[in-house]
Design a protein around this motif. Structure first.
Motif, PDB file in Angstrom:
ATOM      1  N   GLU A   5      37.595 -70.967   3.530  1.00  9.83           N
ATOM      2  CA  GLU A   5      37.495 -70.761   4.981  1.00  9.83           C
ATOM      3  C   GLU A   5      36.058 -70.509   5.437  1.00  9.83           C
ATOM      4  O   GLU A   5      35.663 -70.958   6.522  1.00  9.83           O
ATOM      5  CB  GLU A   5      38.376 -69.569   5.392  1.00  9.83           C
ATOM      6  N   ASP A   6      35.305 -69.768   4.626  1.00  7.81           N
ATOM      7  CA  ASP A   6      33.932 -69.416   4.997  1.00  7.81           C
ATOM      8  C   ASP A   6      33.025 -69.676   3.801  1.00  7.81           C
ATOM      9  O   ASP A   6      33.321 -69.264   2.679  1.00  7.81           O
ATOM     10  CB  ASP A   6      33.835 -67.946   5.412  1.00  7.81           C
ATOM     11  N   ARG A  40      37.743 -66.639   1.348  1.00  2.40           N
ATOM     12  CA  ARG A  40      38.963 -66.955   2.101  1.00  2.40           C
ATOM     13  C   ARG A  40      39.847 -65.723   2.180  1.00  2.40           C
ATOM     14  O   ARG A  40      39.824 -64.862   1.303  1.00  2.40           O
ATOM     15  CB  ARG A  40      39.713 -68.130   1.491  1.00  2.40           C
ATOM     16  N   THR A  42      34.900 -69.764   9.670  1.00  5.60           N
ATOM     17  CA  THR A  42      36.265 -69.782  10.200  1.00  5.60           C
ATOM     18  C   THR A  42      36.696 -68.404  10.683  1.00  5.60           C
ATOM     19  O   THR A  42      37.210 -68.255  11.796  1.00  5.60           O
ATOM     20  CB  THR A  42      37.256 -70.272   9.117  1.00  5.60           C
ATOM     21  N   SER A  43      36.474 -67.385   9.888  1.00  4.53           N
ATOM     22  CA  SER A  43      37.021 -66.060  10.175  1.00  4.53           C
ATOM     23  C   SER A  43      36.156 -65.290  11.168  1.00  4.53           C
ATOM     24  O   SER A  43      34.949 -65.504  11.276  1.00  4.53           O
ATOM     25  CB  SER A  43      37.163 -65.253   8.876  1.00  4.53           C
TER      26      SER A  43
END
Length: 373
Positions: free
Chosen positions: A76-77, A116, A154-155
């Motif tokens: 995600e990141d 993630r 993303t987060s």
């Protein structure tokens, strides 16, 4: 590809580190970066942020020969920074306890930090063995230094740390770091020089004095040795040269034996004559243990109230033994110190007599000019 570490890492205050030397702080680690999560601004360190404040999380560290695939669809990141170990010892380090060795060379790497599950982990508590909420992967590969970058965001938690990093002012330039190190070395050298000057009566010793410093005799009650009694005379003796030093050792040995009342003992008289002629001592002066036994059994040696040889007598025999030492500077300094002990509080008178007897020792040599004295 090699897996350097894979397992649960204990987390505290939402952080763990890659460490190779010194210390780092949160602000310094992210100074001048655009990317949060992985602070690489301090040489030899990586400051890695996790979502879990206190607990554990699975972490994997890999070493690749070349740049690995991005795997942006799995994580995600993702952020990247440069890293170069500051020593041959590199560790994955927990905040307060665990150290895990990482076999990394002292070369330049690019590091990709994959994360993630961070937003979910911020809302949950997880103990080792429970289902994974967050997960982290560090990948190293050899690469020249490059600017840090956010590869994927993303987060919300990652966004927070990217904003934090961008608020940190740039750290010092390589030139500024080099200048700071130079100044630190100069300060250290200056402090060392001042300490040495204090130990030698306010001036720097010669290389000869430095060479014999750890070989000089220590006498109880005189922790600074002869330097503590008359530092200027020590430097003058050093500058006088081997012949004068040897002559002083002979003179001091005679004076010590005379002061301690030993001049009428036949084997002491014989030893002083051998010393004057530059001949090896005959027994018992040829061996320290044999000399000790002779002193204890010699009825003509003055005794203290408990029946043992008195301090002046012990010091005089020490002076006689030390006067024959192979190194003339050591012989002169050790013998004169022992002779000073036989004179007790009358040391200034003894040292004045040394200067009268040996005019070359009357004036201390000019102190070495270092620009800082």
């Amino acid at each position: 590809m090699r897996t350097l570490f894979s397992g649960e890492v204990r987390l505290a205050y939402g952080q763990f580190y890659i460490w190779s030397a010194g210390r780092n702080s949160l602000e310094d680690s992210f100074a001048g970066q655009r990317a949060g999560m992985c602070g690489g601004a301090v040489p030899g360190h990586l400051y890695l942020v996790t979502a879990t404040h206190t607990g554990s999380a699975p972490i994997t560290v890999e070493l690749h020969e070349t740049e690995p695939p991005l795997d942006a669809d799995v994580w995600e990141d993702i952020v990247e920074v440069s890293f170069r170990p500051a020593s041959a010892d590199v560790w994955l380090m927990e905040w307060d306890s665990g150290w895990y060795p990482l076999p990394l060379s002292e070369t330049s790497y690019q590091v990709r930090y994959h994360c993630r599950g961070m937003d979910e982990a911020r809302k949950a508590l997880r103990d080792p063995g429970e289902p994974v909420v967050e997960e982290y992967l560090l990948r190293f590969w050899p690469s020249p230094p490059a600017p840090d970058r956010v590869v994927k965001e993303t987060s919300q938690y990652a966004a927070y740390w990217h904003e934090f990093a961008r608020k940190q002012p740039p750290g010092p330039t390589p030139e500024e770091l080099a200048e700071a190190e130079r100044q630190a070395r100069e300060r250290e050298a200056y402090i060392k020089m001042q300490k040495e000057m204090d130990e030698w009566g306010g001036r720097l010793p010669s290389d000869r004095l430095r060479g014999v410093r750890d070989k000089l005799r220590r006498i109880k009650g005189y922790p600074m040795g002869l330097v503590g009694l008359d530092a200027a005379l020590v430097h003058a003796i050093d500058a006088a040269g081997p012949e004068e030093q040897r002559a002083l050792a002979r003179w001091a040995a005679h004076r010590a034996c005379e002061t301690a009342g030993l001049s009428e003992i036949d084997w002491v008289v014989r030893g002083l004559a051998e010393l004057d002629r530059g001949e090896p001592y005959s027994p018992p002066l040829d061996d320290l243990r044999r000399l000790r036994d002779a002193v204890l059994s010699e009825a003509r040696v003055p005794r203290s109230h408990d029946g043992s040889p008195g301090l002046p007598q012990v010091a005089a025999f020490t002076a006689l033994f030390d006067a024959a030492a192979p190194d003339p500077l050591k012989a002169a300094l050790d013998t004169l110190l022992a002779t000073a002990v036989t004179h007790d509080t009358n040391c200034p008178h003894l040292f004045a007599e040394v200067r009268r007897t040996f005019p070359v020792m009357a004036i201390a040599p000019e102190a070495e000019r270092s620009g800082r004295q």
